[in-house]
Design an enzyme around this catalytic site. Structure first.
Site, PDB file in Angstrom:
ATOM      1  N   HIS A  19      10.832   8.488  -5.706  1.00  0.00           N
ATOM      2  CA  HIS A  19       9.856   8.191  -4.678  1.00  0.00           C
ATOM      3  C   HIS A  19       9.535   6.571  -5.245  1.00  0.00           C
ATOM      4  O   HIS A  19       9.457   5.625  -4.382  1.00  0.00           O
ATOM      5  CB  HIS A  19       8.791   9.037  -4.625  1.00  0.00           C
ATOM      6  CG  HIS A  19       7.888   8.524  -3.303  1.00  0.00           C
ATOM      7  ND1 HIS A  19       8.373   8.436  -2.024  1.00  0.00           N
ATOM      8  CD2 HIS A  19       6.589   8.348  -3.422  1.00  0.00           C
ATOM      9  CE1 HIS A  19       7.380   8.002  -1.211  1.00  0.00           C
ATOM     10  NE2 HIS A  19       6.343   8.052  -1.960  1.00  0.00           N
ATOM     11  N   HIS A  55       8.916  -0.627   0.776  1.00  0.00           N
ATOM     12  CA  HIS A  55       8.389   0.688   1.405  1.00  0.00           C
ATOM     13  C   HIS A  55       8.340   0.959   2.963  1.00  0.00           C
ATOM     14  O   HIS A  55       7.695   0.272   3.512  1.00  0.00           O
ATOM     15  CB  HIS A  55       7.022   1.243   0.708  1.00  0.00           C
ATOM     16  CG  HIS A  55       6.852   2.588   0.963  1.00  0.00           C
ATOM     17  ND1 HIS A  55       7.340   3.702   1.618  1.00  0.00           N
ATOM     18  CD2 HIS A  55       5.882   3.379   0.185  1.00  0.00           C
ATOM     19  CE1 HIS A  55       6.867   4.772   1.505  1.00  0.00           C
ATOM     20  NE2 HIS A  55       5.955   4.699   0.464  1.00  0.00           N
ATOM     21  N   CYS A 105       4.795   9.252   4.313  1.00  0.00           N
ATOM     22  CA  CYS A 105       6.123   8.524   3.427  1.00  0.00           C
ATOM     23  C   CYS A 105       7.008   9.773   3.241  1.00  0.00           C
ATOM     24  O   CYS A 105       8.130   9.382   2.727  1.00  0.00           O
ATOM     25  CB  CYS A 105       5.720   8.195   2.106  1.00  0.00           C
ATOM     26  SG  CYS A 105       4.356   6.973   1.973  1.00  0.00           S
TER      27      CYS A 105
END
Length: 402
Positions: free
Chosen positions: A294, A331, A162
Site C-alpha cells: 500500500h 495515490h 483507498c
C-alpha cells in the site's frame, strides 16, 4: 468453486494512456508527478500531483462519448474500452445477463460537486447543471459502463476509501467463483484533483509538497493523483472455450476491518488481512515472490505495513520483493489498488518488478526487501497486492501466473 482469470486490462493514469505505456513507465521508473493545472491552484499549498494530461484524454475519447459525465467517469470509460477490447469478449445474450460491472471509487463525481458548489456559493448562481446528480453519484461510472456494454447483470460501486478498487475486484472474483456470474468488468477510478478535494486532503497534514518516498527515512507524505484501471474477469472454463488471452489467475482475496482507528492502521488488522488472503489462495507465505505494498509515503502507514509484512512472512526481514508504485503514479485514492494490480500482472507476465523510486535513505523501522529506484528482473509465480484504507478497511488480492 470456479477458477477466475483476468482476460482484459485497460488504464489511463499519470504514467500512461494505456496498459503498454504504463508498463513501460513502471519498468523505467518514470515519475508521473508534475505541477497541477487546476483552478485556484494559488490558494493551495500542495501544487503537485499525478494529473492525467489533457492530450492523453483527447487521444483516447470513446466514440460518441457522453459529454455530460464527470472526469472520473470519462476516465473509467476510456479504461474500460481498452479492457473490453483487449479481452476480445462480446457481451451478447445470454452472457450480458450473466455479467457484472463492479467498480471502486472514493470520491465519485467530486469534480462535478466542486464545480457546482463554486457556482452556488462563490459565484452566487441560483442554478446548477440539470445533470449534476447523475454526474456526481458514485455509481455513475459503473452505470455508464454497463450501458456501453449492454450488461444487464449486477452493477454497483464499492466505496471504501483507498481500498475501494481491491474490494470491488474481490467482489467480482467472489461472484464468479461462486457461479453467480460468468464475467465481470471491474476495477476502480478517482479524480479528486480539484480545489475542494485537495484543500480537504491538505487539512489532514499528510501530503507531501515535493515527492512521494515510500518506506524512505526522509518520507514526508503522499502525493494525490487521478486515473482509472479496469479489468475483465472471467470464469476459467469460459475463457478457455473462447481461446482468450489470460493475463493471470486470481487465487486469493480477503477483506477485514481493524476496528481500531479512523486514520491510523493497526498492525494486527494488516497481518490478519494478508494471512486470510494466503489461506484463501491455499498458499504458504514463502510462495509469494512479490508484494505490491500500500506504501503511501506517510510516516505511520509505511512503518506499520513493514512491521505487518515481516510478521506475516515470519522473518525479521522478509525475503519477498516489495515495492510501492505510488512513488511513480501517486495515490489514486479509490483507484489505486486497480492500477497497482497492473504492476502485479507485469511481474507475472514479463518477469519485471516495478521499483519504489525517489528512495534516499534506509529507515530501520521499514526493514523490508524493498526494490529501490530501479526495476528488477525476477521470475515470480504468486504475487500479493495490499490496500489498507482509512477506517481500518483492508483488502488483499493474490494473483498467480497461468
Amino acid at each position: 468453486m470456479k477458477r477466475v482469470v483476468i482476460t482484459g486490462c485497460g488504464t489511463i493514469n499519470p504514467l500512461g494512456r494505456d496498459v503498454e505505456e504504463t508498463w513501460k513507465s513502471m519498468v523505467e521508473g518514470k515519475d508521473g508527478i508534475s505541477e497541477l493545472d487546476i483552478p485556484n491552484i494559488e490558494r493551495l499549498s500542495v501544487k503537485r500531483g499525478g494529473q492525467v494530461k489533457t492530450k492523453s484524454i483527447l487521444g483516447n475519447l470513446p466514440r460518441n462519448y457522453d459529454k455530460n459525465v464527470d472526469r472520473a467517469t470519462l476516465l473509467s470509460l476510456i479504461a474500460s474500452a481498452e479492457a473490453v477490447n483487449s479481452s476480445g469478449i462480446n457481451f451478447d445474450q445470454p452472457l450480458n445477463e450473466l455479467s457484472a460491472v463492479i467498480l471502486g471509487t472514493a470520491g465519485g463525481g467530486l469534480t462535478t460537486q466542486d464545480e457546482n458548489f463554486r457556482k452556488v456559493y462563490e459565484q452566487k448562481k441560483n442554478r446548477v447543471h440539470p445533470l449534476t446528480v447523475p454526474r456526481l453519484m458514485h455509481s455513475a461510472s459503473a452505470s455508464k459502463i454497463s450501458i456501453e456494454n449492454n450488461i444487464n447483470g449486477p452493477t454497483f460501486t464499492v466505496s471504501t476509501a483507498c481500498a475501494s478498487s481491491n474490494h470491488a475486484i474481490g467482489q467480482a472474483f467472489a461472484m464468479i467463483r461462486s457461479g453467480q456470474i460468468i464475467t465481470a468488468i471491474t476495477g476502480g477510478a478517482d479524480s479528486m484533483l480539484c480545489f475542494g478535494g485537495l484543500k480537504a486532503w491538505e487539512g489532514l497534514r499528510i501530503m507531501s509538497t515535493d515527492k512521494c518516498r515510500p518506506f524512505c527515512a526522509t518520507r514526508d507524505g503522499m502525493i494525490q493523483s487521478e486515473g482509472a484501471t479496469i479489468f475483465v474477469l472471467e470464469e476459467l472454463e469460459h475463457a478457455l472455450r473462447r481461446n482468450a488471452n489470460i493475463y493471470a489467475e486470481i487465487t486469493g482475496f480477503s477483506m477485514n476491518s481493524d476496528a481500531f482507528d479512523i486514520m491510523n492502521p493497526s498492525p494486527n488488522g494488516l497481518v490478519r488481512a494478508m494471512k486470510l488472503a494466503l489461506t484463501d489462495a491455499k498458499l504458504d507465505p514463502e510462495c509469494i515472490g512479490y508484494i505490491n505494498a500500500h506504501g503511501t509515503g506517510t510516516y505511520v502507514n509505511d512503518k506499520v505495513e513493514s512491521l505487518a509484512i515481516n510478521k506475516v512472512f515470519k522473518t525479521e526481514r522478509s525475503k519477498q520483493f516489495v515495492s510501492s508504485t505510488k512513488s511513480m503514479h501517486g495515490h489514486l485514492i479509490g483507484g489505486s489498488g486497480a492500477l497497482e494490480l497492473l504492476s502485479c500482472i507485469l511481474a507475472i507476465k514479463k518477469g519485471i518488478l516495478a521499483p519504489t523510486i525517489n528512495f534516499e535513505k534506509e529507515d530501520p523501522l521499514c526493514d523490508i526487501n524493498l526494490i529501490k529506484n530501479n526495476s528488477v528482473e525476477a521470475k515470480v509465480t504468486n504475487v500479493m497486492s495490499n490496500s489498507f484504507a482509512f477506517g481500518g478497511l483492508n483488502a488483499v488480492l493474490i494473483l498467480r501466473s497461468f
